[in-house]
Design an enzyme around this catalytic site. Structure first.
Site, PDB file in Angstrom:
ATOM      1  N   LYS A  54       0.805  -1.219   0.000  1.00 27.80           N
ATOM      2  CA  LYS A  54       0.000   0.000   0.000  1.00 27.80           C
ATOM      3  C   LYS A  54       0.844   1.279   0.000  1.00 27.80           C
ATOM      4  CE  LYS A  54      -4.388  -1.449   0.339  1.00 27.80           C
ATOM      5  NZ  LYS A  54      -5.470  -1.021  -0.561  1.00 27.80           N
ATOM      6  N   SER A  79      -8.931  -0.080   6.682  1.00 27.82           N
ATOM      7  CA  SER A  79      -8.890  -1.005   7.824  1.00 27.82           C
ATOM      8  C   SER A  79      -7.491  -1.126   8.395  1.00 27.82           C
ATOM      9  CB  SER A  79      -9.388  -2.387   7.397  1.00 27.82           C
ATOM     10  OG  SER A  79      -8.509  -2.948   6.439  1.00 27.82           O
ATOM     11  N   GLU A 205      -9.690 -13.746  -3.949  1.00 23.91           N
ATOM     12  CA  GLU A 205     -10.364 -13.059  -2.849  1.00 23.91           C
ATOM     13  C   GLU A 205     -10.997 -14.080  -1.905  1.00 23.91           C
ATOM     14  OE1 GLU A 205     -13.535 -10.533  -4.217  1.00 23.91           O
ATOM     15  OE2 GLU A 205     -14.449 -12.130  -5.393  1.00 23.91           O
ATOM     16  N   GLY A 209     -16.296 -12.873   0.738  1.00 23.49           N
ATOM     17  CA  GLY A 209     -16.412 -11.564   0.093  1.00 23.49           C
ATOM     18  C   GLY A 209     -16.124 -11.698  -1.384  1.00 23.49           C
ATOM     19  N   ASP A 211     -17.422 -10.597  -4.109  1.00 26.39           N
ATOM     20  CA  ASP A 211     -18.028  -9.621  -5.015  1.00 26.39           C
ATOM     21  C   ASP A 211     -17.253  -9.462  -6.318  1.00 26.39           C
ATOM     22  OD1 ASP A 211     -16.242  -6.837  -4.419  1.00 26.39           O
ATOM     23  OD2 ASP A 211     -16.323  -8.292  -2.805  1.00 26.39           O
ATOM     24  N   SER A 305       1.116  -9.747  -0.318  1.00 25.37           N
ATOM     25  CA  SER A 305       0.826  -8.309  -0.310  1.00 25.37           C
ATOM     26  C   SER A 305       1.146  -7.587   0.991  1.00 25.37           C
ATOM     27  CB  SER A 305      -0.643  -8.074  -0.672  1.00 25.37           C
ATOM     28  OG  SER A 305      -1.502  -8.687   0.273  1.00 25.37           O
TER      29      SER A 305
END
Length: 318
Positions: A54, A79, A205, A209, A211, A305
């Site tokens: 990030k 988060s 994923e 979750g 989606d 990650s």
């Protein structure tokens, strides 16, 4: 079709991050190769500044702010990992940062964010969405909002992760990348398309979750509300209006793994490779270790990650 982020943007991010972000190591394991029947390369973003990829996108985005925007400060919602990244980037560039975080975010991530000098505002997921609260605060303060994934400079910065991996190891047959909001996945897919065109990019994923997987298959943006998963970095409600078209254009498939599978993958990385990776960071590796649709003998890149593990959560996982 005009896409919101291009390979030229990723190249620009490389220049912006030069000498600021770590060029993280690529690790291999004969044990993993034997288990999977593939030649596997792990890009270890758990060794990146703030403990995750990030930092790349956060710094790239803040570095592009105007002088007026810098004076008014930056606000984001996260988060934990994007929160820490924005906080450190702001500290390095002398820009005030405010972070909206859920009150159930891992304590280690809350503490680290505050340690980097950010103002942390906690909220209850059941009472208000982070986007609503951030919008209210930004309007009151005049701050610039830099979201965790749905931002062109953030996406471009994340793409430098795969760019480095491909520079270091050469062409890949597959690249597996964790997926929350799709910033890392779409950025890495852009880089892979440019540097290794035959490489199949696959997002991973949590099953709770899913989606992005549903969105990818239906070609219509799908959502999920506060998914119950240990992969806290992938509890995003949906892909973004920037990341979704990029995923559809560049990504070849999206897989899901259960939390039970994810724990097996997480502990395998800890115990066998001695790599401290957080649950979200182990999504891509887990898909491969659990027998994801990868051809035997393939050269496979795995993005680990992040490594910001809240060890206090172990008692709830085991």
């Amino acid at each position: 079709m005009s896409l919101p982020v291009t390979y030229a943007d990723v190249v620009g991010a490389i220049q912006t991050l030069q000498g600021v972000a770590h060029r993280t190591p690529v690790m291999t394991s004969r044990l993993v190769n034997a288990r999977t029947g593939c030649e596997v390369f792990f890009k270890c973003e758990n060794f990146q500044r703030t403990g995750s990829f990030k930092f790349r996108g956060a710094y790239n985005a803040i570095a592009h702010l105007s002088s007026d925007q810098r004076l008014r400060g930056v606000l984001t919602y996260s988060s934990g990992n994007h929160a820490q990244a924005i906080a450190l980037a702001g500290q390095l560039l002398n820009i005030a940062t405010t972070i909206v975080m859920p009150n159930d975010a891992p304590a280690v991530k809350q503490a680290a964010t505050q340690a980097y000098g950010a103002e942390v505002i906690l909220y209850d997921r059941a009472e208000i969405t982070r986007e609503q609260l951030a919008s209210q605060l930004a309007a009151e303060r005049g701050s610039t909002v830099i979201p965790p994934y749905n931002h062109p400079q953030v996406i471009a910065g994340q793409g430098t992760t795969a760019h480095e991996l491909l520079e270091d190891v050469g062409n890949l047959d597959y690249l597996l990348v964790c997926c929350g909001g799709g910033g890392l996945l779409s950025g890495c897919a852009i880089a892979a398309h440019a540097l290794s065109p035959a490489c199949k990019v696959i997002g991973v994923e949590p099953a709770a979750g899913d989606d992005a997987a549903r969105s990818f298959k239906s070609k219509t943006l799908q959502t999920v509300s506060n998914p119950d998963t240990i992969a806290d970095g992938a509890r995003t409600p949906s892909l973004g209006d920037l990341t979704f078209p990029l995923v559809l254009h560049y990504v070849h498939d999206i897989l899901t793994v259960t939390d039970e599978q994810l724990l097996r993958g997480l502990f395998y990385l800890w115990e066998r490779m001695k790599l401290v990776v957080e649950p979200t960071g182990a999504l891509a590796a887990t898909a491969l270790l659990e027998g994801g649709a990868i051809a035997p003998g393939a050269r496979v890149g795995i993005i680990l990650s992040g490594g910001n593990v809240d060890l206090q959560q172990l008692k709830h996982w085991c």
